[in-house]
Structures are given as structure tokens and as C-alpha cells.
Design a protein around this motif. Structure first.
Motif, PDB file in Angstrom:
ATOM      1  N   ASN A  89       0.850  -1.184   0.000  1.00 55.91           N
ATOM      2  CA  ASN A  89       0.000   0.000   0.000  1.00 55.91           C
ATOM      3  C   ASN A  89       0.889   1.240   0.000  1.00 55.91           C
ATOM      4  O   ASN A  89       1.381   1.655   1.047  1.00 55.91           O
ATOM      5  CB  ASN A  89      -0.927  -0.003   1.221  1.00 55.91           C
ATOM      6  CG  ASN A  89      -1.901   1.141   1.186  1.00 55.91           C
ATOM      7  OD1 ASN A  89      -1.854   1.994   0.298  1.00 55.91           O
ATOM      8  ND2 ASN A  89      -2.787   1.177   2.156  1.00 55.91           N
ATOM      9  N   PRO A  90       1.100   1.843  -1.180  1.00 59.76           N
ATOM     10  CA  PRO A  90       2.038   2.975  -1.275  1.00 59.76           C
ATOM     11  C   PRO A  90       1.677   4.175  -0.403  1.00 59.76           C
ATOM     12  O   PRO A  90       2.519   5.006  -0.119  1.00 59.76           O
ATOM     13  CB  PRO A  90       2.009   3.372  -2.753  1.00 59.76           C
ATOM     14  CG  PRO A  90       1.181   2.380  -3.459  1.00 59.76           C
ATOM     15  CD  PRO A  90       0.497   1.514  -2.460  1.00 59.76           C
ATOM     16  N   ASP A  91       0.407   4.255   0.035  1.00 60.52           N
ATOM     17  CA  ASP A  91      -0.005   5.404   0.862  1.00 60.52           C
ATOM     18  C   ASP A  91       0.381   5.254   2.322  1.00 60.52           C
ATOM     19  O   ASP A  91       0.346   6.225   3.073  1.00 60.52           O
ATOM     20  CB  ASP A  91      -1.519   5.617   0.741  1.00 60.52           C
ATOM     21  CG  ASP A  91      -1.913   6.054  -0.663  1.00 60.52           C
ATOM     22  OD1 ASP A  91      -1.104   6.737  -1.316  1.00 60.52           O
ATOM     23  OD2 ASP A  91      -3.028   5.708  -1.100  1.00 60.52           O
ATOM     24  N   SER A  92       0.729   4.031   2.743  1.00 60.21           N
ATOM     25  CA  SER A  92       1.057   3.839   4.162  1.00 60.21           C
ATOM     26  C   SER A  92       2.297   2.967   4.345  1.00 60.21           C
ATOM     27  O   SER A  92       2.284   2.013   5.116  1.00 60.21           O
ATOM     28  CB  SER A  92      -0.140   3.210   4.883  1.00 60.21           C
ATOM     29  OG  SER A  92      -0.389   1.925   4.364  1.00 60.21           O
ATOM     30  N   VAL A  93       3.362   3.304   3.631  1.00 59.76           N
ATOM     31  CA  VAL A  93       4.603   2.534   3.728  1.00 59.76           C
ATOM     32  C   VAL A  93       5.358   2.929   4.991  1.00 59.76           C
ATOM     33  O   VAL A  93       5.544   4.117   5.265  1.00 59.76           O
ATOM     34  CB  VAL A  93       5.486   2.758   2.474  1.00 59.76           C
ATOM     35  CG1 VAL A  93       6.872   2.181   2.662  1.00 59.76           C
ATOM     36  CG2 VAL A  93       4.828   2.147   1.255  1.00 59.76           C
ATOM     37  N   ASN A  94       5.769   1.922   5.757  1.00 62.18           N
ATOM     38  CA  ASN A  94       6.615   2.154   6.923  1.00 62.18           C
ATOM     39  C   ASN A  94       8.068   2.147   6.420  1.00 62.18           C
ATOM     40  O   ASN A  94       8.644   1.089   6.186  1.00 62.18           O
ATOM     41  CB  ASN A  94       6.382   1.058   7.957  1.00 62.18           C
ATOM     42  CG  ASN A  94       7.222   1.238   9.199  1.00 62.18           C
ATOM     43  OD1 ASN A  94       8.288   1.847   9.174  1.00 62.18           O
ATOM     44  ND2 ASN A  94       6.763   0.676  10.296  1.00 62.18           N
ATOM     45  N   GLU A  95       8.622   3.339   6.248  1.00 60.19           N
ATOM     46  CA  GLU A  95       9.954   3.454   5.648  1.00 60.19           C
ATOM     47  C   GLU A  95      11.036   2.808   6.515  1.00 60.19           C
ATOM     48  O   GLU A  95      12.003   2.243   5.985  1.00 60.19           O
ATOM     49  CB  GLU A  95      10.279   4.917   5.366  1.00 60.19           C
ATOM     50  CG  GLU A  95       9.408   5.485   4.259  1.00 60.19           C
ATOM     51  CD  GLU A  95       9.631   6.963   4.019  1.00 60.19           C
ATOM     52  OE1 GLU A  95      10.631   7.517   4.527  1.00 60.19           O
ATOM     53  OE2 GLU A  95       8.803   7.569   3.321  1.00 60.19           O
TER      54      GLU A  95
END
Length: 159
Positions: free
Chosen positions: A36-42
Motif C-alpha cells: 500500500n504505497p499510501d502507508s509505507v513504513n519506511e
């Protein structure tokens, strides 16, 4: 000497399979993080990249050691092939497993690369929108501050 060398080669292949299994697990974690590109945990993404880097370093070291040992015993194994047939068959099966895992890892890496590109494209677009919004706000406030320096004007409507 030769039997122990073959044992070491076989053990090296088993360790390689273990490490490759760990890499597959890290690839799955990466897939979950990037899905989910909107909620990536970097931070989690970075951790998977670091872990995979360490595992790849271990694989390279194993490969170097395996190749070095194999080069030393290759001729002797070739001339005593019947004597070590069972062990050679086990090692061939392990090599097939390594090859299958390599293909699986490559496919997962390509998939994760696409997911990462999607995430970075989305992040880049968000940054551009943010820059444009900031620039518009800055221009608005600068314009409004310039207006306060202009004294009020009275317009006489009578002719």
C-alpha cells in the motif's frame, strides 16, 4: 580427505538454502510493506533492505568458499564418481533446490522493485504537490504583506 571435503560442500549447499529461505522471507516482508504505497513504513522497508544485504553478503562468502573447495576436489571426485555417487546425487538435488530458490528470489525481487517504484513515484508526486502548495501559500502571504504597506485610499465618487 575427499569425503570430508564433499561433506563440507554438501553442508555449504544446505547453509545456502537456509540463507535463501531467509531472503525469501525478507522479500515477503518487503512486499507487505510496499503493498500500500499510501502507508509505507519506511523504517521497516529500510530494515528489510539492510537484512537482505547482510544475507547476500553471507551468500557471496559461502559461494566463494564453495567454489574454492570444489575447484580443489573436482578432479578427484570425477575420477572416483562411483564411490561418492550417493553424496553426489544428494548434492545435485541440493543444487536443484538452490536453482529453484534463485528463480523464486529473482521473481520476488522484480515484483518488489515494481512496488518500490510505485511507492517512490507516489511519494515524489506528494512532494511536488506539497512544494506547489507551499509556494502558493508563500506567495499569498508575501502579497498580503505588501498590501498592508499601502495606505487606505478614499475614493471620492462626486464629480
Amino acid at each position: 580427505m575427499l569425503a570430508s571435503s564433499l561433506d563440507m560442500l554438501e553442508e555449504s549447499l544446505r547453509k545456502k538454502i537456509e540463507i535463501m529461505t531467509e531472503i525469501e522471507a525478507e522479500n515477503e516482508r518487503q512486499k507487505e510493506v510496499l503493498s500500500n504505497p499510501d502507508s509505507v513504513n519506511e523504517d521497516l522497508f529500510d530494515a528489510t533492505v539492510d537484512t537482505k544485504g547482510e544475507l547476500i553478503d553471507k551468500l557471496v562468502a559461502l559461494d566463494d568458499g564453495f567454489q574454492s573447495l570444489f575447484d580443489r576436489v573436482k578432479e578427484e571426485v570425477g575420477s572416483n564418481r562411483e564411490k561418492f555417487a550417493d553424496q553426489i546425487k544428494r548434492m545435485q538435488a541440493l543444487i536443484e533446490e538452490v536453482t529453484a530458490k534463485s528463480a523464486s528470489i529473482e521473481a520476488a525481487e522484480r515484483r518488489n522493485k515494481k512496488l518500490a517504484e510505485t511507492y517512490f513515484d507516489t511519494a515524489r508526486q506528494k512532494m511536488n504537490v506539497s512544494k506547489q502548495t507551499s509556494a502558493a501559500a508563500f506567495n499569498y502571504y508575501r502579497t498580503m504583506n505588501n498590501f498592508k504597506d499601502i495606505p487606505p485610499q478614499f475614493l471620492d465618487q462626486k464629480n
